[in-house]
Design a protein around this motif. Structure first.
Motif, mmCIF file in Angstrom:
data_model
loop_
_atom_site.group_PDB
_atom_site.id
_atom_site.type_symbol
_atom_site.label_atom_id
_atom_site.label_comp_id
_atom_site.label_asym_id
_atom_site.label_seq_id
_atom_site.Cartn_x
_atom_site.Cartn_y
_atom_site.Cartn_z
ATOM 1 N N GLN A 111 0.698 -1.130 -0.175
ATOM 2 C CA GLN A 111 -0.043 -0.006 -0.077
ATOM 3 C C GLN A 111 0.862 1.262 -0.170
ATOM 4 O O GLN A 111 0.650 2.013 -0.702
ATOM 5 N N ALA A 112 1.919 1.167 0.738
ATOM 6 C CA ALA A 112 2.753 2.442 0.822
ATOM 7 C C ALA A 112 3.381 2.613 -0.629
ATOM 8 O O ALA A 112 3.637 3.742 -1.196
ATOM 9 N N PHE A 113 3.675 1.448 -1.345
ATOM 10 C CA PHE A 113 4.461 1.520 -2.581
ATOM 11 C C PHE A 113 3.370 2.318 -3.585
ATOM 12 O O PHE A 113 3.880 3.190 -4.112
ATOM 13 N N LEU A 114 2.168 1.723 -3.612
ATOM 14 C CA LEU A 114 1.345 2.566 -4.499
ATOM 15 C C LEU A 114 1.022 3.848 -3.999
ATOM 16 O O LEU A 114 0.945 4.566 -5.143
ATOM 17 N N LEU A 115 1.116 4.240 -2.902
ATOM 18 C CA LEU A 115 0.679 5.729 -2.609
ATOM 19 C C LEU A 115 1.893 6.513 -2.871
ATOM 20 O O LEU A 115 1.624 7.714 -3.242
ATOM 21 N N LEU A 116 3.041 6.098 -2.605
ATOM 22 C CA LEU A 116 4.308 7.082 -2.990
ATOM 23 C C LEU A 116 4.802 6.855 -4.335
ATOM 24 O O LEU A 116 5.402 7.726 -4.978
ATOM 25 N N SER A 117 4.201 5.578 -5.305
ATOM 26 C CA SER A 117 4.456 5.582 -6.534
ATOM 27 C C SER A 117 4.217 6.903 -7.631
ATOM 28 O O SER A 117 4.516 7.296 -8.479
ATOM 29 N N ASP A 118 2.739 7.317 -7.299
ATOM 30 C CA ASP A 118 2.303 8.269 -7.933
ATOM 31 C C ASP A 118 2.651 9.856 -7.322
ATOM 32 O O ASP A 118 2.164 10.229 -6.442
ATOM 33 N N LEU A 119 3.670 10.334 -8.090
ATOM 34 C CA LEU A 119 4.275 11.543 -7.678
ATOM 35 C C LEU A 119 3.066 12.635 -7.764
ATOM 36 O O LEU A 119 3.205 13.854 -6.909
ATOM 37 N N ARG A 120 1.835 12.459 -8.324
ATOM 38 C CA ARG A 120 0.890 13.555 -8.412
ATOM 39 C C ARG A 120 0.353 13.846 -6.933
ATOM 40 O O ARG A 120 -0.521 14.958 -6.652
ATOM 41 N N ARG A 121 0.505 12.666 -6.084
ATOM 42 C CA ARG A 121 -0.166 12.967 -4.909
ATOM 43 C C ARG A 121 0.819 13.676 -3.590
ATOM 44 O O ARG A 121 0.531 13.627 -2.553
ATOM 45 N N ARG A 122 2.169 13.633 -4.321
ATOM 46 C CA ARG A 122 3.348 14.159 -3.348
ATOM 47 C C ARG A 122 3.045 15.438 -2.638
ATOM 48 O O ARG A 122 3.581 15.778 -1.487
ATOM 49 N N PRO A 123 2.405 16.345 -3.612
ATOM 50 C CA PRO A 123 2.252 17.714 -2.905
ATOM 51 C C PRO A 123 1.284 17.706 -1.590
ATOM 52 O O PRO A 123 1.198 18.640 -0.949
ATOM 53 N N GLU A 124 0.246 16.400 -1.477
ATOM 54 C CA GLU A 124 -0.272 16.188 -0.290
ATOM 55 C C GLU A 124 0.422 16.134 0.931
ATOM 56 O O GLU A 124 -0.155 16.729 2.028
ATOM 57 N N TRP A 125 1.891 15.794 0.901
ATOM 58 C CA TRP A 125 2.539 15.744 2.270
ATOM 59 C C TRP A 125 4.009 16.478 1.993
ATOM 60 O O TRP A 125 4.837 16.460 3.116
ATOM 61 N N ASP A 126 4.399 16.721 0.862
ATOM 62 C CA ASP A 126 5.716 17.138 0.792
ATOM 63 C C ASP A 126 5.650 18.897 0.151
ATOM 64 O O ASP A 126 5.086 18.996 -0.905
ATOM 65 N N ARG A 127 5.792 19.951 1.081
ATOM 66 C CA ARG A 127 5.728 21.141 0.715
ATOM 67 C C ARG A 127 6.586 21.713 -0.426
ATOM 68 O O ARG A 127 6.558 22.842 -0.893
ATOM 69 N N HIS A 128 7.692 20.696 -0.471
ATOM 70 C CA HIS A 128 8.613 21.353 -1.689
ATOM 71 C C HIS A 128 8.131 20.815 -2.926
ATOM 72 O O HIS A 128 8.589 21.139 -4.027
ATOM 73 N N TYR A 129 6.995 20.268 -3.101
ATOM 74 C CA TYR A 129 6.262 19.888 -4.463
ATOM 75 C C TYR A 129 5.123 20.810 -4.341
ATOM 76 O O TYR A 129 3.982 20.338 -3.885
ATOM 77 N N ARG A 130 5.121 22.005 -5.164
ATOM 78 C CA ARG A 130 3.953 22.808 -5.318
ATOM 79 C C ARG A 130 2.902 22.220 -5.943
ATOM 80 O O ARG A 130 1.704 22.106 -5.788
ATOM 81 N N SER A 131 3.309 21.499 -7.128
ATOM 82 C CA SER A 131 2.446 20.813 -8.182
ATOM 83 C C SER A 131 3.323 19.753 -8.918
ATOM 84 O O SER A 131 4.369 20.095 -9.234
#
Length: 584
Positions: A428-448
């Motif tokens: 599950q962690a692999f699926l969640l972290l694989s899609d970079l489009r969701r990274r702005p939800e937790w990483d403020r260094h990824y604006r979009s």
């Protein structure tokens, strides 16, 4: 003192000396990889070609024999050569010099194993040594009455752990190789450069055609009667050299052999028909295609295709500089097809050598993404992260609330490794972290993050917008290749590897400062039911080092808060997987 006592004393001293020698040898053997096999051969006149150098065919036989013995030592049963990766010959070997070959099994799969081979030459008078080539061969354990299941390799040193980890990625590339080359040849367009060729001399390709037959005898085979792969390669090198000589009317030097697979077995009693022809001649090199077919009796309606390979030759002058070659005139039809495909293969080969063979520090940060190199860039992306993970000299810098920060200083690079345990299933962690489009939800260094291209099931290219670094008002943008891999064996991690690439559709623009990432990504280890060890790695680029070295304390706090946000993201979304990723 009696003769008996003198003899007794001498015997005891010899026994002590011999015991000490045996202990030293035992300690030396204990440090070696149990699959390692070494061969040393003195090059005699009977081993050389007309240039007085060791015949590459003879060298290939020695390489194959050494690798075979290493594979057999691990498997405990006879093996057959299945394939050989690209080989680049960096140095010639002269009469009187010594060839040292070392082979060991890097990794075992179900019934196949990858064997790594290193070849050096040694001048006994000057004590100088040179690297001749490195090779990777795949062997398959073969038993007639039962199916073989190989035991796993237990890597001990940092080098062995790296090779063991990257071997899985190389295996993936080999399995995709045939289809990859087929697709690339169909889509690759090459522009001819007449000025790079000697148009005053033109040789019809048909004049270079060679056909030869060999009868497989017991000395050419192992104890099960299967022809040694090295013997077949030596025969192939022989006919290829004749074809190359007919073009240049000189003594050519073999510089490279492209990756090839043995398509079927050959045994004692087979007649092997070897055919070679120069497919194309470039300014300083030529490609020779070789095909091997086998038959048992003349009346057989269909011959068996054993192998095909492409070899690159050059002609060296007295100063070992490559000479300009004549222009090849292909025969209409099949000859023109081979001519075009040889040009395409040259470009693919150079891309593959540049990306796959280079050390990490030698590859530019952002490599152009192109259909001709996408498989190799994906390989480089994942293998670079695996090599970073395998480093043994990570130093624990800080630990806050069970989040550990490690650093590694090496050459001009400073790398970071963060580690924590999260109560989420690894898949599950692999699926969640694989899609970079969701990274702005937790990483403020990824604006979009925008998905630019879904290359295949495992690789995607994203365009990332980030805030400015270190108070810089202008935001950054990145074009990132994300490559993901599921574990090959129990105990191995899920991999999400990231690196910068360039795309013609996304050039640099004035409103953003183009950033680059050399090597970064996640490794996710299954630690138990709903327990995952999450590790993040980042190799800082030179442009980031000044900011990093002047903000070490602040950076530790920044890493910690970002990683804790990642943990909350995983926990909050562990039952909310993206439907588009469910196919993994």
């Amino acid at each position: 003192m009696s003769f008996a006592s003198v003899f007794s004393n001498r015997t005891s001293r010899k026994s002590v000396s011999r015991a000490g020698d045996e202990d030293t040898m035992a300690n030396s053997e204990g440090d070696r990889n149990p699959t390692e096999v070494q061969m040393s051969q003195l090059v005699l006149p009977c081993h050389t070609n007309l240039r007085g150098e060791l015949s590459i065919g003879q060298l290939l036989k020695w390489i194959d024999t050494t690798a075979y013995l290493s594979a057999e030592r691990h498997a405990g049963c006879p093996c057959v050569t299945a394939s050989m990766d690209d080989i680049y010959f960096e140095h010639t070997i002269s009469v009187g010099q010594v060839v040292n070959i070392k082979a060991k099994v890097n990794r075992a799969f179900n019934s196949s194993m990858e064997v790594g081979i290193q070849v050096t030459s040694e001048d006994l008078c000057s004590e100088k040594q040179w690297t001749v080539c490195k090779a990777l061969a795949t062997f398959v354990a073969h038993q007639q009455l039962s199916k073989v299941k190989l035991k796993q390799i237990n890597p001990r040193t940092e080098e062995e752990k790296t090779e063991h980890s990257v071997a899985a990625e190389r295996r993936r590339m080999r399995l995709l190789y045939a289809d990859t080359i087929k697709d690339l040849l169909a889509n690759c367009t090459i522009k001819e450069d007449p000025e790079s060729k000697d148009c005053s001399r033109m040789v019809p390709a048909e004049k270079t055609r060679v056909e030869s037959v060999e009868l497989v005898l017991p000395p050419h085979a192992n104890h099960q009667g299967n022809t040694f792969g090295g013997q077949i390669m030596a025969w192939m090198e022989n006919v290829a050299t004749i074809a190359a000589s007919r073009l240049c009317r000189a003594h050519p030097t073999l510089k490279a052999i492209e990756m090839f697979h043995f398509r079927g077995p050959s045994q004692v009693g087979d007649r092997l028909v070897l055919k070679a022809i120069v497919n194309n001649a470039f300014k300083h090199s030529m490609e020779v295609g070789v095909c091997v077919e086998a038959y048992r009796q003349e009346a057989e309606p269909h011959w068996r295709h054993i192998n095909s390979a492409f070899m690159t030759f050059v002609v060296l002058d007295a100063d070992d500089q490559p000479q300009k070659l004549p222009w090849i005139q292909p025969q209409p039809g099949e000859g023109e097809r081979r001519y075009r495909e040889a040009s395409a293969r040259k470009k693919i080969r150079l891309d593959r050598k540049y990306i796959v063979s280079c050390k990490q520090a030698e590859v530019p940060l952002s490599v152009p993404w192109d259909p001709s190199n996408q498989v190799y860039l994906s390989y480089n992306n994942v293998s670079s992260l695996k090599m970073l993970v395998a480093k043994s000299n990570w130093v624990l810098s800080s630990e806050i609330s069970q989040v550990r920060l490690y650093t590694l200083e090496e050459d001009k690079f400073l790398s970071f490794h963060l580690e924590m345990v999260v109560h989420v299933d690894a898949a599950q962690a692999f699926l969640l972290l694989s899609d970079l489009r969701r990274r702005p939800e937790w990483d403020r260094h990824y604006r979009s993050v925008d998905l630019v291209q879904q290359v295949d099931e495992d690789d995607a290219i994203y365009h990332v917008i980030s805030p400015g670094l270190g108070g810089n008002a202008k935001p950054q943008d990145f074009v990132i290749l994300a490559s993901r891999r599921k574990p090959c064996d129990n105990g191995e991690p899920y991999i999400i590897a990231l690196r910068s690439v360039t795309l013609p559709t996304h050039p640099e623009v004035p409103e953003y400062r183009r950033g680059e990432t050399l090597c970064s990504g996640f490794c996710l280890w299954h630690e138990g039911d709903q327990v995952t060890k999450v590790s993040y790695y980042n190799q800082a680029t030179p442009g980031l080092l000044n900011y990093v070295t002047t903000n070490v304390s602040g950076l530790s706090s920044e890493f910690y808060s970002t990683f804790k946000a990642c943990e909350h993201f995983l926990l909050d979304n562990r039952n909310d997987l993206a439907p588009s990723l469910q196919t993994l």
